[in-house]
Design an enzyme around this catalytic site. Structure first.
Site, PDB file in Angstrom:
ATOM      1  N   GLY A 177      -2.632   4.870  -1.740  1.00  0.00           N
ATOM      2  CA  GLY A 177      -4.043   4.497  -1.706  1.00  0.00           C
ATOM      3  C   GLY A 177      -4.891   5.207  -2.731  1.00  0.00           C
ATOM      4  CG  LEU A 199       6.098  -9.310 -10.310  1.00  0.00           C
ATOM      5  CD1 LEU A 199       7.048  -8.781 -11.366  1.00  0.00           C
ATOM      6  CD2 LEU A 199       5.877 -10.803 -10.490  1.00  0.00           C
ATOM      7  CB  VAL A 208       9.094  -0.607  -5.544  1.00  0.00           C
ATOM      8  CG1 VAL A 208      10.156   0.424  -5.882  1.00  0.00           C
ATOM      9  CG2 VAL A 208       8.667  -1.383  -6.776  1.00  0.00           C
ATOM     10  CG  PHE A 225      -1.847   1.119   1.368  1.00  0.00           C
ATOM     11  CD1 PHE A 225      -3.149   1.003   0.883  1.00  0.00           C
ATOM     12  CD2 PHE A 225      -1.469   2.317   1.967  1.00  0.00           C
ATOM     13  CE1 PHE A 225      -4.039   2.062   0.999  1.00  0.00           C
ATOM     14  CE2 PHE A 225      -2.357   3.381   2.071  1.00  0.00           C
ATOM     15  CZ  PHE A 225      -3.653   3.246   1.588  1.00  0.00           C
ATOM     16  CE1 TYR A 252      -7.149  10.907 -16.280  1.00  0.00           C
ATOM     17  CE2 TYR A 252      -9.289  11.870 -15.802  1.00  0.00           C
ATOM     18  CZ  TYR A 252      -8.156  11.197 -15.384  1.00  0.00           C
ATOM     19  OH  TYR A 252      -8.025  10.809 -14.080  1.00  0.00           O
ATOM     20  CB  SER A 292       1.605   9.286 -17.371  1.00  0.00           C
ATOM     21  OG  SER A 292       1.728  10.433 -18.169  1.00  0.00           O
TER      22      SER A 292
END
Lengths: 633, 673
Positions: free
Chosen positions: A213, A346, A349, A210, A553, A294
């Site tokens: 959020g 996976l 980080v 987390f 968007y 991005s």
């Protein structure tokens, strides 16, 4: 270019900045960390389990300043005041404390909503509704031994059980999640994460990382069928900048730092990353990496994949990282690309080395009015072709232009309102723009002053060729401010039977117009078919330009009065809209990611073999599915 | 995926749409318990108003048609330059220039010429001229022109919403004139119409048609890439801009037999492409059924079918034909069907990925599933045309008469006609027979209108074969064939409504067994053999069979159990009537197969085939060895050959310069002999 200018600007500003950084470093008390770094090769402060390092903008108890059932800060929200006028509360945003005289009318007109018809959220979280934690006692013992801070408090757990999809917020307001994390842990450094992952492997637990959020892909939702203990690994306490390398213009940062803190702290040293996703107040560096984020100013600074130099990730197999911090290497497929967009499937980080730039000397907003959306898109295409896009360039369609207009605060003086009137007169009467067709591009230029002005002229010259008229700095600035504020609007809508959401895609240039038109039309049609009583608000903007295409968007909202299962209807319509996007040659996602919301289209998006490639990585890295959030694959 | 599975899906998806589909499939009647009670729209006679008020005022009326909401108005010439400058056409021009080593300018010039030859130049003035003259002519020729007004209202809404493609049936040159006339009358945007290039051979008239909205396509241009590119882009540009409804005939040409012809796919796939590429949100396909109580070209068609070449379209020919103005051609019924949303049809069926991976302006061969989809849509539209085609009482009379040659008692004819009316309605046929009209009057008025075909002699109805007795045997056969072919043109209008139950009836007779499987296998064989003769939705043989059985059960002709099908006692009348109705086809095909297996050498050309069969049958008729005059019809001959090629009984080989069809007869197809 801005960097070179700043660098060659002479020694004195640079040395002054360094001094400043040292001073601010003292103030933040980071020498402690630095000291430890000197002592041990694997630094980790806060061994005592006491709260982490530099106080971030968001506390460990997030609920102290953030809404538990909506977007953003507790003190910031749209309300209707006693006079029935819309107002934005708090002092955090420029709009704070301002009255928005035309907003109420806009809502009533657009949604057929009325202030009389109100729904109210539950006032607070009902702890009794919260599913009891499934906890493995042996694990808790082991966890205590590590001295890593953790909590089983219901509020803490619920707060980390969701992102900000409409259905998630709706559940918070009116129901309860079926499955939520059982334990929340707060590692404060890489080593803590290593220990937690080891424990999870040992006890066969499920870890869901987390960050901030802010997910809008159901990525944080716990799989209902997960029987193991779910550990929410909150990275927010790993939020230090470990070092800054001015020679190579890089910084190594712990992955839990949130956007606004990262920029604030870097700016103290005179730097920035320039990565500004719309969620940057709350989203974290690790989250950006995990979702292939991005930023608004990617034209200058690049997207996350352009910014990242090195990633350290803890997986059940061990730690994955590269052996050097170089701009590019040819060593087979880039392992960073397995990590970026892996959406927590996976590993975690923990540390990222990211590019930094000297703070820009000068910033200037701008805006251009176009007679219609087609001309606007043609102009953006030309700007992209000439590769002269400013830091940010966005084009909003007419509906969104009117929406922005409705959020205009009360003007301070008769003079400004007179000026506004004049402007409007000039554009609509003198230039013959139809106020129900015209659209607006907002611009943000950054760099050194001279070059910005030059750049600005170039862009405005192109715009003129497409029938564009410069519409002032103020409109541009308001446009960008609204980006941050707009997220608060959904909470207001929810109070008045209006539900909505945004979604995005990327698309080749030649299909932009068709895609925008068809998706909007599809939404309108689907709403009609599903029995939505009032025409929906369905609008789009082109938010990013690339050489070969653009990012589009969409906002979509409707009044759900008279519909028994609004969330289901909403989801069906959103799904239809996504089908339409794909049929029009758009992508599954430009930057929101896949999560669980868009999984069903993955195969179609990347082919069977492609999906198999990703699966085989997952199988190797995490054979026991410790990172079992079920995103992506 | 199997064909039938796709077809099923095709229909099931099309059923979902709320406003866009009507009773689409041929087998939906299985679920629709009471077909006869189906609500049909009311008809309105548009000539009535014309007979009461000034044609001139009508022609000069204020014409502000309803148009597409997204229309950006432009002149016909502007469209041409848009087409010429389009990426699509420019791409092909560059390609050709490179391949042929010529300058693009020359090819561009060529493209311009094609466009000039092709393009319409609709003018309001010409439209008004037509409005005036057609009013005069139509009033002269026809008693009534009836239109379902609800259909016009639906069309009006459709035109505003999305680009519209009008798909009328094609029985006469009157079709497109009438349709434009109709849209003008109802203040709708006039269509642009794909017309054969032959019209341009007509002096003045060709240009007049061009100004009334016709654009001209060459009959075959498969190999000419430039022509194809220009043509396709021209049509698509008009469609994308919503310039006007686009009208063309799925059947490709006028049906000489009044049976619906198997569809052509070229133009349909062109008009569908903008939707596949999502250049438009949706496209409406509107099936339109135009039926004539008496077809203007009836005798011309009969001559043509017998091998007397069709007169070239010419202005002088048209002027000569004006003598028909004194004749009466009865009533026209135009049924404008429910607009069908292409989006709804395609939903869940089409994988658009191939379109997303190539720039949209590159010419792209449609994938197999797209081709299949186009074909399915084409058949669906034709089946809708058939379903909504109004049948006149005369059609029933003709069907009865042909089974009772040389003569039938008038009273018996009436009785049988009434009986057939009931049967037709049970099968879902759309008969326009006013409630208060007594049977005798209806039959009588049919006989009066068609006095050139049949007449009443001494209480008996006989074919009108005046002057047959004198003349050589050959001449007698020819004249008789003419009348029979003309008469069969009317019976043919029933066939597509009857084909499924009738083939079951035929199969029952052929099989001589009641086992369902065996009957089905015969049915399926017949369906394959007649695949070019009648309209079957591709790949749903079993569904067709079930529908046929259902309809026969409905009229108590057969009973079915789990394993067996057998005729009921009173059902034998129906079964034998139905098989007699289709007997000319069975016999005709048998004659054709006999010709192929006995009279032909190893290989023959397509050109030799038709006259060959004709002579063969002609001789048999002269000898009195057969009574199957319909086997003389070149239409039947071509259909039979096409079916054999499809079944692999005959192989088609192209040899240099001309087409060669090689015949090698295989047993299954021949078992009909």
């Amino acid at each position: 270019m801005a960097a070179e200018a700043a660098g060659s600007g002479g020694g004195s500003p640079a040395s002054a900045r360094r001094r400043l950084r040292i001073i601010s470093g003292h103030l933040r008390g980071s020498p402690r960390a630095a000291g430890q770094e000197a002592l041990s090769p694997s630094p980790c402060k806060a061994q005592g389990g006491s709260a982490g390092p530099a106080a971030g903008s968001i506390p460990k108890k997030r609920q102290e300043i953030l809404k538990w059932n909506g977007w953003g800060y507790n003190d910031s929200k749209f309300i209707f005041n006693k006079k029935g006028q819309a107002e934005f509360t708090g002092k955090r945003y420029r709009l704070g404390g301002m009255v928005l005289p035309t907003f109420k009318e806009w809502i009533e007109k657009t949604f057929g909503a009325s202030l009389e018809h109100k729904t109210t959220s539950r006032a607070s979280l009902n702890v009794n509704d919260v599913p009891p934690p499934i906890v493995n006692e042996e694990f808790l013992q082991d966890l205590r031994a590590t001295k890593i801070s953790y909590s089983q408090d219901a509020e803490d757990r619920v707060f980390r059980a969701h992102g900000h999809c409409l259905h998630e917020i709706f559940v918070l307001r009116e129901g309860m999640f079926k499955r939520i994390p059982d334990v929340v842990v707060w590692p404060v450094c890489h080593e803590d994460v290593v220990k937690i992952v080891e424990l999870a492997c040992k006890h066969n637990l499920c870890i869901i990382p987390f960050g901030g959020g802010t997910s809008v892909s159901s990525a944080l939702e716990c799989p209902e069928e997960e029987k193991r203990t779910i550990v929410s690994l909150d990275t927010s306490q790993m939020n230090r900048i470990l070092w800054i390398d001015e020679k190579n213009l890089t910084a190594c940062v712990e992955a839990g730092i949130i956007g606004q803190d990262l920029e604030k702290q870097l700016s103290e040293s005179g730097f920035c990353t320039g990565h500004e996703p719309d969620s940057m107040e709350f989203s974290s560096l690790g989250g950006w990496v995990a979702t292939r984020a991005s930023g608004m100013k990617k034209n200058i600074y690049g997207n996350i994949e352009d910014l990242v130099i090195h990633i350290k990730m803890v997986t059940p197999r061990g730690i994955v990282e590269k052996n050097c911090q170089v701009p590019r290497m040819s060593t087979g497929p880039d392992i960073h690309h397995f990590i970026m967009g892996s959406e927590g499937t996976l590993g975690v980080v923990t540390e990222v080395t990211i590019k930094i730039r000297p703070l820009p000397e000068y910033q200037k907003y701008g805006s251009v009015v176009f007679p219609n959306f087609e001309r606007g898109v043609a102009c953006l295409r030309e700007v992209a072709k000439q590769r002269c896009a400013p830091a940010s360039i966005r084009l909003v369609d007419n509906a969104q232009f009117q929406f922005g207009h409705a959020l205009k605060p009360q003007v301070a003086s008769i003079f400004t309102s007179f000026l506004d009137g004049l402007k409007k007169f000039y554009i609509t009467k003198f230039k013959g723009f139809d106020p129900n067709i015209l659209c607006v591009a907002t611009l943000l230029f950054e760099g050194d002053r001279e070059k910005v002005l030059q750049h600005e002229k170039q862009v405005y010259d192109i715009a003129t060729k497409f029938g564009g008229l410069a519409a002032g700095e103020d409109n541009g600035q308001r446009g960008y401010m609204l980006t941050f504020v707009i997220a608060y609007l959904r909470d207001l809508g929810l109070d008045y039977y209006v539900i909505g959401e945004s979604f995005e895609t990327s698309v080749p240039w030649d299909r932009v117009l068709d895609l925008c038109r068809n998706v909007k039309e599809r939404i309108v049609r689907e709403c009609k078919e599903k029995g939505v009583q009032f025409a929906p608000f369905s609008t789009c903007r082109v938010t990013q330009t690339y050489d070969a295409g653009a990012c589009v968007y969409f906002y979509f909202a409707f009044n759900y009065r008279g519909i028994s299962d609004p969330i289901h209807v909403y989801e069906e319509i959103e799904r239809a809209a996504r089908e339409e996007i794909l049929a029009n040659g758009g992508s599954l996602s430009h930057h929101h990611g896949v999560g669980k919301l868009r999984k069903r289209w993955m195969k179609e998006s990347i082919s069977d073999v492609g999906l198999g490639m990703l699966r085989s990585v997952k199988e190797y890295v995490d054979p026991n599915n410790i990172f079992g959030n079920k995103n992506l694959l | 995926m199997s064909l039938s599975a796709t077809a099923t899906r095709f229909f099931s998806t099309s059923k979902d749409g709320d406003s866009t589909t009507s009773l689409g499939s041929p087998f939906q009647c299985l679920t629709q318990k009471e077909l006869t009670s189906k609500k049909r729209d009311e008809f309105e006679d548009i000539l009535e108003e014309r007979r009461l008020s000034s044609d001139l005022r009508y022609a000069m009326k204020c014409y502000t048609p309803v148009i597409y909401k997204g229309l950006s108005p432009c002149k016909p010439n502007a469209i041409k330059s848009v087409v010429l400058q389009s990426e699509q056409v420019q791409y092909v021009i560059k390609q050709l220039a490179k391949e042929m080593g010529e300058s693009p300018d020359i090819i561009q010039e060529e493209a311009m010429e094609i466009l000039d030859e092709m393009g319409h130049s609709m003018q309001l003035g010409t439209v008004r001229f037509f409005a005036f003259t057609l009013s005069k002519i139509f009033k002269q020729l026809f008693q009534r022109v009836c239109v379902n007004e609800e259909g016009m209202q639906r069309l009006q809404r459709a035109i505003q919403e999305h680009p519209v493609v009008l798909l009328p049936s094609h029985r006469s040159y009157v079709d497109f004139l009438m349709l434009s006339y109709l849209l003008y009358t109802y203040d709708l945007a006039l269509p642009v119409i794909a017309a054969g290039i032959d019209f341009l051979g007509m002096k003045i008239v060709g240009e007049l048609l061009r100004r009334a909205g016709a654009f001209f396509m060459r009959r075959s241009f498969g190999g000419n890439r430039l022509y194809w590119a220009v043509f396709a882009e021209y049509v698509k540009t008009m469609l994308r801009n919503g310039y006007a409804p686009i009208e063309f005939f799925l059947e490709g040409t006028r049906s000489r037999t009044a049976k619906t012809l198997t569809p052509k796919f070229g133009l349909l796939s062109i008009v569908m492409e903008p939707f596949f590429k999502r250049e438009v949100f949706d496209t409406y396909l509107v099936p339109i059924s135009i039926s004539y109580e008496r077809i203007l070209e009836e005798s011309l068609y009969a001559y043509e079918l017998l091998g007397v070449p069709k007169p070239k379209e010419s202005t002088s020919g048209l002027l000569k034909a004006r003598r028909i103005l004194s004749d009466n051609f009865g009533t026209i019924h135009i049924y404008v069907g429910q607009p069908v949303s292409l989006r709804t049809l395609a939903s869940g069926r089409i994988n658009l990925c191939p379109y997303n991976l190539v720039p949209r302006h590159l010419p792209q061969k449609p994938t197999e599933d797209i081709q299949e989809f186009v074909s399915d849509v084409a058949y669906k539209m034709e089946l809708l045309q058939i379903e909504n085609m109004v049948l006149s009482p005369w059609v029933l009379v003709a069907a009865v008469l042909l089974q009772n040659l040389p003569a039938i008692d008038f009273e018996l004819l009436i009785e049988k006609t009434v009986w057939l009316k009931g049967l037709t309605q049970t099968f879902g046929g759309f008969i326009e027979w006013p409630d208060n009209l007594c049977a005798k009057k209806a039959v009588m008025s049919g006989l009066t209108l068609h006095s050139n075909i049949a007449r009443l002699v001494d209480g008996h109805v006989v074919l009108n074969d005046k002057g047959i007795e004198d003349g050589a045997v050959g001449e007698i056969v020819f004249k008789r064939a003419l009348v029979i072919l003309m008469c069969s043109t009317y019976r043919n209008q029933l066939l597509n409504v009857f084909v499924r139950p009738s083939l079951v009836a035929l199969a029952l007779q052929m099989t001589r067994s009641f086992r369902k499987e065996e009957v089905y296998s015969s049915f399926s064989f017949l369906r394959d053999i007649f695949s070019d003769e009648f309209i079957f939705f591709p790949g749903i043989s079993l569904k067709d069979f079930e529908e046929g059985c259902f309809l026969l059960t409905k009229c108590d002709a057969i009973q079915t159990t789990q394993q067996e099908i057998y005729p009921t006692d009173k059902g034998s009348v129906v079964v034998s009537f139905l098989s007699a109705m289709f007997r000319p086809f069975v016999e005709g095909y048998q004659l054709i197969f006999r010709y192929l297996s006995k009279e032909t050498k190893e290989a023959f050309t397509e050109k030799q085939f038709v006259p060959g069969v004709r002579n063969f049958v002609f001789q048999l008729l002269e000898k009195g060895a057969t009574q199957c005059y319909e086997a003389l019809s070149s239409d039947m001959q071509k259909n039979a050959l096409a079916a054999l090629v499809q079944l692999g009984a005959v192989k088609k080989k192209k040899i240099v310069h001309r087409k060669h069809t090689k015949c090698c007869c295989k047993s299954p197809a021949m078992s009909l002999c």
